[in-house]
Design an enzyme around this catalytic site. Structure first.
Site, PDB file in Angstrom:
ATOM      1  CB  CYS A   1      11.094  26.386  -1.048  1.00 24.10           C
ATOM      2  SG  CYS A   1      12.212  27.647  -0.421  1.00 24.10           S
ATOM      3  CG  MET A   2       5.776  23.418  -3.538  1.00 21.10           C
ATOM      4  SD  MET A   2       4.554  24.221  -4.580  1.00 21.10           S
ATOM      5  CE  MET A   2       3.562  25.087  -3.366  1.00 21.10           C
ATOM      6  CG  ASP A   3       8.591  22.256  -6.407  1.00 20.55           C
ATOM      7  OD1 ASP A   3       8.320  21.064  -6.185  1.00 20.55           O
ATOM      8  OD2 ASP A   3       7.767  23.087  -6.837  1.00 20.55           O
TER       9      ASP A   3
ATOM     10  CE1 TYR B   1       8.800  32.330  -0.729  1.00 20.91           C
ATOM     11  CE2 TYR B   1       9.156  29.984  -0.395  1.00 20.91           C
ATOM     12  CZ  TYR B   1       8.797  31.048  -1.214  1.00 20.91           C
ATOM     13  OH  TYR B   1       8.454  30.806  -2.511  1.00 20.91           O
TER      14      TYR B   1
ATOM     15  CG  HIS C   1      -3.961  -4.139  11.748  1.00 22.50           C
ATOM     16  ND1 HIS C   1      -2.806  -4.727  11.262  1.00 22.50           N
ATOM     17  CD2 HIS C   1      -3.724  -2.806  11.780  1.00 22.50           C
ATOM     18  CE1 HIS C   1      -1.902  -3.775  11.021  1.00 22.50           C
ATOM     19  NE2 HIS C   1      -2.440  -2.600  11.335  1.00 22.50           N
TER      20      HIS C   1
ATOM     21  CE  LYS D   1      -0.276  -0.069   5.026  1.00 20.40           C
ATOM     22  NZ  LYS D   1      -0.987  -0.649   6.166  1.00 20.40           N
TER      23      LYS D   1
ATOM     24  NE  ARG E   1      -2.566  -7.943   7.775  1.00 22.48           N
ATOM     25  CZ  ARG E   1      -3.162  -8.355   8.894  1.00 22.48           C
ATOM     26  NH1 ARG E   1      -3.730  -9.545   8.953  1.00 22.48           N
ATOM     27  NH2 ARG E   1      -3.198  -7.563   9.949  1.00 22.48           N
TER      28      ARG E   1
ATOM     29  NE  ARG F   1      -6.942   0.591  10.938  1.00 22.84           N
ATOM     30  CZ  ARG F   1      -5.683   0.500  10.471  1.00 22.84           C
ATOM     31  NH1 ARG F   1      -4.885   1.552  10.521  1.00 22.84           N
ATOM     32  NH2 ARG F   1      -5.221  -0.620   9.984  1.00 22.84           N
TER      33      ARG F   1
HETATM   34  C1  LIG Z   1      -0.098  -1.574   6.866  1.00 22.78           C
HETATM   35  C2  LIG Z   1      -0.641  -2.845   7.347  1.00 22.78           C
HETATM   36  C3  LIG Z   1       0.209  -3.936   7.576  1.00 22.78           C
HETATM   37  C4  LIG Z   1       1.719  -3.830   7.512  1.00 22.78           C
HETATM   38  O1  LIG Z   1       2.198  -3.224   8.683  1.00 22.78           O
HETATM   39  P1  LIG Z   1       3.762  -3.035   8.957  1.00 22.78           P
HETATM   40  O2  LIG Z   1       3.819  -2.499  10.329  1.00 22.78           O
HETATM   41  O3  LIG Z   1       4.240  -2.048   7.937  1.00 22.78           O
HETATM   42  O4  LIG Z   1       4.400  -4.364   8.785  1.00 22.78           O
HETATM   43  C5  LIG Z   1      -0.374  -5.144   7.906  1.00 22.78           C
HETATM   44  N1  LIG Z   1      -1.711  -5.268   8.013  1.00 22.78           N
HETATM   45  C6  LIG Z   1      -2.561  -4.240   7.820  1.00 22.78           C
HETATM   46  C7  LIG Z   1      -4.027  -4.444   7.972  1.00 22.78           C
HETATM   47  C8  LIG Z   1      -2.053  -2.993   7.492  1.00 22.78           C
HETATM   48  O5  LIG Z   1      -2.897  -1.966   7.318  1.00 22.78           O
END
Ligand SMILES: *Cc1c(COP(=O)(O)O)cnc(C)c1O
Length: 341
Positions: free
Chosen positions: A279-281, A232, A132, A5, A188, A103
């Site tokens: 700055c921005m860039d 700035y 999670h 992600k 995960r 969540r």
């Molecule tokens: C982002 C996420 C992970 C990975 O977490 P890390 O701490 O980066 O290993 C695993 N499961 C879910 C549901 C997540 O949102």
């Protein structure tokens, strides 16, 4: 199941996914349906799980692009079941259980109602069950162990309801290395794939190497006289003749404005300070201490140069955040160069 992600935590979702698959990763996780569609359109064919919430408007894409949603809400389950039935398809989903993150996820009561009242839609296949963990990098492991106990109770309800659930997954990176009780059929990992972790010092972390470097080069050099100011709002004032290098990267590219007058970069193997507001860039650095500095010199914002190194953890410390945010703040527009291993 590798978590890619947020543009693979800033590393570039498509190339990172391809590399992970080449190294044997069997399944990917993204946050949104859109992220999953982008991977499919890039030709990635491994199973993809959408971790984030899905909306009715996205059901079509889930079916067409063969994306596996994580369902956290009984009404979404019902709606998705109807949508699949009306298209005469059978679609896999994972169910998420809320065990302490506060969540997404079904409560234990919602799960019990769903399973015991036979409300699970026949057009859907329960491929996975997950939760999670909220505190795998916290000092105290107890809250995590409690979450795992709650999850096991949910798993029992599902199994006793007669469901075969091939994929059961709980651990993020921290859970995978620290909690043996959180190992089911999949893990995960996200952050550790990219070479970082946020485990407390009391926990032995695996030997990880940051994957990504962030580099730019010097665009212009100038000497300013005592009393002269930089950027700035004139927050940097030269106390002596000061050599300033202009770098073509700024907060629009993910270089936090919190690094103003605080962060450092590497030039010719030396640490030099940021001068004035980011700055921005663009951003300016004080290179007075580096004698032979020249336009075009490589500048390392994250990574190694000679014997010096700046990590996303260093930047996180300077800006009051975590490596995760530093990495995924790197704008997708910054060109990524991938070195084959
Ligand atoms: C982002 C996420 C992970 C990975 O977490 P890390 O701490 O980066 O290993 C695993 N499961 C879910 C549901 C997540 O949102």
């Amino acid at each position: 199941m590798a978590v890619v992600k947020a543009n693979a935590y800033g590393h570039g979702a498509i190339e990172t996914s391809r590399t992970l698959i080449r190294h044997g990763v069997a399944r990917l996780a993204v946050f949104s349906t859109e992220e999953g569609v982008a991977l499919r359109q890039a030709g990635i064919t491994v199973p993809i799980v959408v971790l984030g919430p899905v909306f009715q408007e996205q059901f079509g894409d889930l079916f067409v692009y063969q994306l596996t949603p994580v369902v956290s809400d009984p009404s979404v389950l019902t709606a998705l079941g109807k949508a699949a039935a009306s298209r005469e398809i059978f679609h896999s989903i994972h169910l998420k259980i809320e065990t302490g993150m506060g969540r997404l996820g079904l409560t234990q009561n919602e799960l019990v109602t769903l399973i015991r009242s036979n409300k699970f839609p026949p057009s859907l296949r329960l491929e996975g069950l997950m939760t999670h963990l909220a505190d795998t990098d916290g000092a105290d492991p107890d809250a995590t162990e409690e979450q795992i106990i709650r999850f096991n109770a949910s798993l029992k309800v599902v199994l006793e309801g007669g469901f075969q659930v091939p994929l059961v997954h709980v651990s993020n990176s921290g859970g995978a290395v620290r909690f043996s009780s959180a190992q089911f059929t999949l893990v995960r990992p996200g952050i550790m794939l990219y070479g970082y972790h946020t485990l407390p010092g009391t926990v032995e972390a695996p030997d990880l190497r940051p994957v990504l470097s962030l580099k730019t080069c010097i665009a212009q050099l100038r000497t300013i006289q005592p009393g002269g100011t930089v950027s700035y709002n004139r927050t940097f004032t030269a106390k002596c003749p000061t050599r300033i290098a202009v770098l073509p990267i700024g907060y629009a590219s993910g270089l936090s404005r919190q690094l103003s007058n605080r962060g450092q970069v590497l030039i010719r193997g030396q640490r030099v300070p940021i001068a004035g507001l980011v700055c921005m860039d663009m951003v300016m650095v004080d290179v007075t201490a580096i004698p032979r500095v020249a336009v075009g010199d490589e500048v390392v914002l994250i990574g190694q140069q000679e014997n010096e190194r700046i990590t996303a953890d260093d930047i996180a410390e300077w800006t009051g955040t975590i490596s995760y945010e530093v990495l995924c703040a790197i704008s997708p527009q910054i060109p990524r160069l991938y070195r084959s291993s």
